[in-house]
Design a protein around this motif. Structure first.
Motif, PDB file in Angstrom:
ATOM      1  N   GLN A  82       0.836  -1.192   0.000  1.00 54.37           N
ATOM      2  CA  GLN A  82       0.000   0.000   0.000  1.00 54.37           C
ATOM      3  C   GLN A  82       0.874   1.246   0.000  1.00 54.37           C
ATOM      4  O   GLN A  82       1.873   1.327   0.707  1.00 54.37           O
ATOM      5  CB  GLN A  82      -0.923   0.001   1.213  1.00 54.37           C
ATOM      6  CG  GLN A  82      -1.982  -1.089   1.172  1.00 54.37           C
ATOM      7  CD  GLN A  82      -2.874  -1.067   2.399  1.00 54.37           C
ATOM      8  OE1 GLN A  82      -2.585  -0.369   3.357  1.00 54.37           O
ATOM      9  NE2 GLN A  82      -3.941  -1.830   2.367  1.00 54.37           N
ATOM     10  N   ASN A  83       0.453   2.229  -0.788  1.00 51.49           N
ATOM     11  CA  ASN A  83       1.187   3.483  -0.865  1.00 51.49           C
ATOM     12  C   ASN A  83       1.037   4.234   0.452  1.00 51.49           C
ATOM     13  O   ASN A  83      -0.052   4.645   0.835  1.00 51.49           O
ATOM     14  CB  ASN A  83       0.649   4.320  -2.030  1.00 51.49           C
ATOM     15  CG  ASN A  83       1.568   5.473  -2.360  1.00 51.49           C
ATOM     16  OD1 ASN A  83       2.252   6.015  -1.489  1.00 51.49           O
ATOM     17  ND2 ASN A  83       1.588   5.859  -3.623  1.00 51.49           N
ATOM     18  N   LEU A  84       2.143   4.433   1.147  1.00 54.77           N
ATOM     19  CA  LEU A  84       2.102   5.050   2.476  1.00 54.77           C
ATOM     20  C   LEU A  84       1.821   6.539   2.419  1.00 54.77           C
ATOM     21  O   LEU A  84       1.516   7.151   3.444  1.00 54.77           O
ATOM     22  CB  LEU A  84       3.433   4.802   3.191  1.00 54.77           C
ATOM     23  CG  LEU A  84       3.794   3.335   3.414  1.00 54.77           C
ATOM     24  CD1 LEU A  84       5.186   3.210   3.987  1.00 54.77           C
ATOM     25  CD2 LEU A  84       2.792   2.662   4.330  1.00 54.77           C
ATOM     26  N   ARG A 143      -3.476   9.298   2.023  1.00 47.20           N
ATOM     27  CA  ARG A 143      -4.174   9.462   3.301  1.00 47.20           C
ATOM     28  C   ARG A 143      -5.380   8.533   3.384  1.00 47.20           C
ATOM     29  O   ARG A 143      -5.668   7.961   4.420  1.00 47.20           O
ATOM     30  CB  ARG A 143      -4.635  10.913   3.453  1.00 47.20           C
ATOM     31  CG  ARG A 143      -3.478  11.898   3.613  1.00 47.20           C
ATOM     32  CD  ARG A 143      -4.021  13.285   3.883  1.00 47.20           C
ATOM     33  NE  ARG A 143      -2.952  14.251   4.083  1.00 47.20           N
ATOM     34  CZ  ARG A 143      -3.162  15.532   4.338  1.00 47.20           C
ATOM     35  NH1 ARG A 143      -4.401  16.004   4.420  1.00 47.20           N
ATOM     36  NH2 ARG A 143      -2.149  16.348   4.506  1.00 47.20           N
ATOM     37  N   TYR A 144      -6.102   8.427   2.289  1.00 45.33           N
ATOM     38  CA  TYR A 144      -7.328   7.628   2.301  1.00 45.33           C
ATOM     39  C   TYR A 144      -7.081   6.357   1.497  1.00 45.33           C
ATOM     40  O   TYR A 144      -6.752   6.409   0.322  1.00 45.33           O
ATOM     41  CB  TYR A 144      -8.493   8.417   1.703  1.00 45.33           C
ATOM     42  CG  TYR A 144      -8.727   9.726   2.394  1.00 45.33           C
ATOM     43  CD1 TYR A 144      -9.362   9.787   3.627  1.00 45.33           C
ATOM     44  CD2 TYR A 144      -8.287  10.919   1.829  1.00 45.33           C
ATOM     45  CE1 TYR A 144      -9.562  10.997   4.274  1.00 45.33           C
ATOM     46  CE2 TYR A 144      -8.494  12.128   2.468  1.00 45.33           C
ATOM     47  CZ  TYR A 144      -9.131  12.166   3.684  1.00 45.33           C
ATOM     48  OH  TYR A 144      -9.322  13.358   4.324  1.00 45.33           O
ATOM     49  N   ARG A 145      -7.285   5.263   2.169  1.00 48.89           N
ATOM     50  CA  ARG A 145      -7.060   3.976   1.530  1.00 48.89           C
ATOM     51  C   ARG A 145      -8.399   3.281   1.329  1.00 48.89           C
ATOM     52  O   ARG A 145      -9.279   3.358   2.182  1.00 48.89           O
ATOM     53  CB  ARG A 145      -6.141   3.099   2.390  1.00 48.89           C
ATOM     54  CG  ARG A 145      -4.785   3.734   2.648  1.00 48.89           C
ATOM     55  CD  ARG A 145      -3.982   2.904   3.609  1.00 48.89           C
ATOM     56  NE  ARG A 145      -2.721   3.566   3.942  1.00 48.89           N
ATOM     57  CZ  ARG A 145      -1.885   3.142   4.861  1.00 48.89           C
ATOM     58  NH1 ARG A 145      -2.185   2.059   5.569  1.00 48.89           N
ATOM     59  NH2 ARG A 145      -0.771   3.794   5.110  1.00 48.89           N
ATOM     60  N   PRO A 146      -8.554   2.577   0.230  1.00 45.26           N
ATOM     61  CA  PRO A 146      -9.816   1.874  -0.008  1.00 45.26           C
ATOM     62  C   PRO A 146     -10.051   0.786   1.026  1.00 45.26           C
ATOM     63  O   PRO A 146      -9.139   0.035   1.370  1.00 45.26           O
ATOM     64  CB  PRO A 146      -9.637   1.280  -1.410  1.00 45.26           C
ATOM     65  CG  PRO A 146      -8.148   1.215  -1.604  1.00 45.26           C
ATOM     66  CD  PRO A 146      -7.574   2.374  -0.835  1.00 45.26           C
ATOM     67  N   THR A 147     -11.238   0.732   1.537  1.00 44.27           N
ATOM     68  CA  THR A 147     -11.597  -0.280   2.538  1.00 44.27           C
ATOM     69  C   THR A 147     -12.456  -1.352   1.886  1.00 44.27           C
ATOM     70  O   THR A 147     -13.224  -1.070   0.961  1.00 44.27           O
ATOM     71  CB  THR A 147     -12.375   0.367   3.696  1.00 44.27           C
ATOM     72  OG1 THR A 147     -13.524   1.027   3.160  1.00 44.27           O
ATOM     73  CG2 THR A 147     -11.499   1.389   4.402  1.00 44.27           C
ATOM     74  N   THR A 192       6.430   2.296  -0.078  1.00 43.95           N
ATOM     75  CA  THR A 192       5.787   1.073   0.395  1.00 43.95           C
ATOM     76  C   THR A 192       6.723   0.334   1.338  1.00 43.95           C
ATOM     77  O   THR A 192       7.956   0.476   1.270  1.00 43.95           O
ATOM     78  CB  THR A 192       5.419   0.145  -0.776  1.00 43.95           C
ATOM     79  OG1 THR A 192       6.601  -0.194  -1.500  1.00 43.95           O
ATOM     80  CG2 THR A 192       4.429   0.823  -1.711  1.00 43.95           C
ATOM     81  N   ALA A 193       6.116  -0.481   2.200  1.00 43.31           N
ATOM     82  CA  ALA A 193       6.915  -1.234   3.171  1.00 43.31           C
ATOM     83  C   ALA A 193       7.701  -2.352   2.502  1.00 43.31           C
ATOM     84  O   ALA A 193       8.816  -2.668   2.933  1.00 43.31           O
ATOM     85  CB  ALA A 193       5.995  -1.808   4.253  1.00 43.31           C
ATOM     86  N   ASP A 194       7.138  -2.974   1.457  1.00 37.75           N
ATOM     87  CA  ASP A 194       7.884  -4.050   0.803  1.00 37.75           C
ATOM     88  C   ASP A 194       9.111  -3.508   0.094  1.00 37.75           C
ATOM     89  O   ASP A 194      10.141  -4.180   0.018  1.00 37.75           O
ATOM     90  CB  ASP A 194       6.982  -4.829  -0.156  1.00 37.75           C
ATOM     91  CG  ASP A 194       6.639  -4.032  -1.400  1.00 37.75           C
ATOM     92  OD1 ASP A 194       6.390  -2.821  -1.255  1.00 37.75           O
ATOM     93  OD2 ASP A 194       6.607  -4.615  -2.496  1.00 37.75           O
ATOM     94  N   ALA A 195       9.035  -2.268  -0.435  1.00 38.79           N
ATOM     95  CA  ALA A 195      10.228  -1.657  -1.030  1.00 38.79           C
ATOM     96  C   ALA A 195      11.304  -1.425   0.022  1.00 38.79           C
ATOM     97  O   ALA A 195      12.496  -1.593  -0.248  1.00 38.79           O
ATOM     98  CB  ALA A 195       9.848  -0.348  -1.709  1.00 38.79           C
ATOM     99  N   TYR A 196      10.888  -1.056   1.244  1.00 43.00           N
ATOM    100  CA  TYR A 196      11.858  -0.862   2.326  1.00 43.00           C
ATOM    101  C   TYR A 196      12.543  -2.187   2.684  1.00 43.00           C
ATOM    102  O   TYR A 196      13.748  -2.229   2.915  1.00 43.00           O
ATOM    103  CB  TYR A 196      11.154  -0.288   3.549  1.00 43.00           C
ATOM    104  CG  TYR A 196      12.056  -0.083   4.741  1.00 43.00           C
ATOM    105  CD1 TYR A 196      12.875   1.029   4.834  1.00 43.00           C
ATOM    106  CD2 TYR A 196      12.111  -1.023   5.769  1.00 43.00           C
ATOM    107  CE1 TYR A 196      13.719   1.215   5.925  1.00 43.00           C
ATOM    108  CE2 TYR A 196      12.945  -0.854   6.857  1.00 43.00           C
ATOM    109  CZ  TYR A 196      13.749   0.271   6.933  1.00 43.00           C
ATOM    110  OH  TYR A 196      14.581   0.446   8.010  1.00 43.00           O
TER     111      TYR A 196
END
Length: 738
Positions: A383-385, A388-392, A536-540
């Protein structure tokens, strides 16, 4: 002990059943040699030889005195003949069944034996004509690989390369891979995933692929396809496979290799890669874009992919990202058994026509194996960090997992693929230590320069854009650091050259975008610096995985600006972390001198950029005048100021900017050279009297144990510095509470 009477193997029994009973006149004149007539001898049993069947079957008859075994072709079958050691031309008759021998009677009469099924099950595929049989291998040399069913040539290759112990992902994945199952593997970076998916493929080819003969000119059938997201990763996989195959086939006669490995990647000559594909190879390692371009112009290649035996997708998490690698989905679709999804806008699309023809004319293999490997396989990490608004998910609906997405896109032959999840807690390996430096954006260059000087070593700096690389590279080159850029807009040859130079430089610095984040196995990378935090966390996880590989310690540093704190907290939350990273200890006494160097280097870069811009404008003016056959007023090409109402007007130079005039560049460079020659001293160090001052450095000078460029600084590694800083911070906190 005395060896028992030899029991014929399943292969020999099947050959005896096929015998017609007719013998040539030359053969009938020879003396028959039966098992009873052989002179058995007593031998001492060893740990590597538990019995005649386990030790090599009928081939162990070579242990008898004056008796050898030769295999000859007769009637399309391979027949064992016993030959006296002292005879060069005389050979005994083929092994014939004795009607009075109860052990052979069941074979002659066609009666099944109790262990027929067991012998047939372990019968090697390499017994086929044209395929060399497996040699014996002493499993005591590689005891940890003993239970993994690999070709003996591969085990010798592993021993030669020093892989004496399988990693966790290899120990878990190889048994399933060699038995024909589909495997989905998730493991930390540097854990040996390449061997986990490649060894079953190579082992299968060694047991089934006949030795190619020169002069046939036919295309090799494609057996395995490895898809990689980046060019560098694809070429690295090819290098690893070639090393394994080279040692596995060591000692084979000269000629075309029994196993051929090819590569198809973007940025290199398409014609050369087209010739590789037309010649054919057993294993093809490719990036999706270039491979799909070749598939559209080569129906035989498309048919070969349709008939694949092995499909491997490395770094598979990139496949399930929305909008990424449309070519990859088209390639994967060729391996599916049913044509459920349409590709192309209409039937006039050549791609649609190609795939429709393949689905109608050929069927995909039912025994195709699929290997899917990655360091991360979670949609939450993608998910793009910054959003602000993420699809639920809809009410009552369940969010699809990454594995479910893979099952939808890939046609697994197994209903339940073997899923192996060895991802570490927190996303990063245990040997990685992390730290951070909080600073404003304008000071990131300063702290990066401080870190590279304070902790020399092979360092990898990740930035968020190509423009950032283009700004940092000349800046640090001016400061006389060994810098190598790597991004997607470089030519592929230059990218590979920079990678090789970085690998060969002990204190080199590679400044790269996320193109270098996945899969690259660069030895001894000590530091990873996140100049810009990833989205993204996976890129980190993939970025940080370039260090701390193969159980070696590593260090990752985050340069975090105030406006990035929100994204950093979201990043840590995605990784399941609650505590913030420790701060990197900064010796502030060095910063004023470093800041002066940085400022001067920026002025030089601005001045050189202005010179390049002026020269570009002048060259454009000259070329335009020559094209129109016009003469140019010399004043228009001079460096002096001209009339602002003139058609060609140069902007007025700013007096306060020393880099605005190109004549200042040599002076600025001389000033920077003098600054770089001055030693950097910590606070409290006396340059005139090394035995005095609040910080005595004479011992370090005499013993050559001090820092190479910073007087008064220690020679500790960043990994150790942060490792020691954590308990100190906890202790201070406890004392304050008390």
């Amino acid at each position: 002990m005395a060896l028992p009477k030899p029991k014929p193997s399943s292969k020999l029994r099947s050959q005896l059943k096929k015998r017609t009973g007719k013998r040539s006149p030359a053969a009938s004149a020879k003396t028959r040699l039966t098992a009873d007539s052989l002179q058995w001898k007593t031998i001492k049993n060893t740990a590597s030889f538990a019995g005649i069947d386990e030790g090599g079957g009928m081939m162990m008859l070579e242990e008898l005195d004056d008796v050898g075994v030769e295999w000859e072709e007769e009637g399309g079958a391979r027949i064992a003949r016993f030959v006296a050691s002292g005879s060069k031309a005389k050979a005994t008759d083929a092994v014939e069944p004795d009607a009075n021998d109860e052990e052979w009677k069941g074979i002659v009469d066609g009666e099944p034996e109790e262990d027929d099924a067991e012998d047939d099950a372990v019968e090697s595929e390499s017994d086929e004509p044209g395929i060399p049989a497996e040699d014996s291998f002493n499993d005591d040399l590689l005891p940890d690989w003993k239970d993994i069913h690999l070709h003996t040539s591969l085990k010798r290759a592993l021993l030669a390369l020093g892989f004496v112990k399988p990693t966790d992902i290899q120990r878990r994945a190889l048994p399933s891979g060699t038995s024909g199952r589909d495997v989905v593997g998730v493991a930390e970076t540097g854990s040996g995933k390449t061997l986990a998916y490649s060894l079953p493929v190579i082992s299968h080819l060694l047991r089934t692929s006949p030795t190619p003969r020169a002069g046939k000119g036919s295309r090799r059938p494609l057996a395995g396809l490895v898809l990689c997201p980046t060019r560098e990763l694809a070429l690295q996989v090819v290098d690893h496979l070639n090393k394994i195959v080279k040692h596995a086939l060591d000692g084979e006669p000269a000629g075309p290799p029994r196993i051929s490995i090819g590569s198809v990647v973007g940025g290199l000559s398409a014609q050369k890669q087209k010739r590789i594909v037309e010649r054919g190879c057993d294993i093809l390692v490719a990036t999706p874009g270039r491979l799909w371009d070749l598939i559209k112009t080569d129906e035989k290649l498309a048919t070969g992919i349709r008939r694949l035996r092995f499909l491997i997708i490395d770094e598979a998490d990139r496949m399930i990202e929305n909008g990424h690698f449309a070519e990859l989905e088209n390639i994967v679709r060729l391996t599916q058994r049913t044509d459920d999804q349409a590709v192309g806008p209409d039937e006039d699309d050549p791609v649609f026509a190609l795939t429709s023809t393949l689905f109608s004319e050929s069927a995909a293999r039912e025994d195709m194996q699929t290997f899917v490997f990655s360091a991360t396989l979670s949609k939450d990490l993608q998910q793009n960090l910054k959003k602000r608004y993420r699809p639920t998910p809809k009410k009552g609906g369940k969010k699809a997992s990454a594995l479910e997405d893979l099952v939808e896109r890939l046609d697994f032959r197994d209903e339940n693929p073997e899923v192996i999840d060895l991802s570490p807690e927190g996303g990063v390996v245990a040997m990685l230590k992390e730290s951070m430096v909080e600073c404003v954006v304008a000071d990131k260059d300063l702290y990066l320069y401080y870190f590279l000087l304070r902790y020399p070593g092979r360092s990898l700096v990740f930035v968020g854009s190509i423009d950032g690389i283009r700004r940092l590279t000349p800046l640090f080159e001016t400061l006389q650091l060994t810098i190598f850029p790597l991004h997607s807009q470089l030519q592929q040859k230059q990218r590979l050259k920079n990678l090789d130079r970085f690998k060969n430089s002990s204190n080199g610095v590679l400044i790269a975008t996320d193109v270098a984040a996945r899969g690259l196995d660069i030895p001894n990378v000590e530091h990873v610096i996140h100049f810009n935090l990833p989205r993204t966390a996976d890129a980190y996880i993939h970025r940080s995985g370039r260090t701390a590989r193969a159980q070696n310690p590593g260090f990752a540093l985050q340069l975090c600006a105030p406006e990035e704190k929100g994204m950093q907290r979201a990043l840590m939350k995605s990784l399941g972390r609650s505590a913030e990273l420790p701060d990197l200890p900064i010796e502030s006494g060095f910063l004023p001198k470093l800041r002066e160097r940085i400022t001067l280097a920026r002025d030089i870069e601005k001045a050189q950029h202005q010179v390049k811009k002026d020269n570009h404008d002048k060259n454009w003016l000259k070329e335009a005048a020559e094209a129109m056959d016009l003469d140019i007023d010399p004043d228009m090409l001079s460096d002096g100021e001209d009339d602002p109402d003139a058609p060609y007007h140069k902007a007025k130079k700013t007096k306060g900017n020393p880099g605005a005039n190109k004549r200042n560049v040599p002076a600025l460079k001389a000033q920077l050279k003098a600054l770089l020659a001055e030693p950097l001293m910590a606070r409290g160090v006396s340059a005139r009297y090394p035995t005095s001052g609040s910080k005595v450095i004479v011992d370090d000078l005499l013993n050559a144990t001090g820092h190479s460029t910073m007087l008064g600084a220690s020679t500790t590694k960043a990994y150790d510095e942060v490792h020691k800083a954590r308990p100190k911070a906890i202790k201070r906190k406890r004392v304050g509470k008390a």
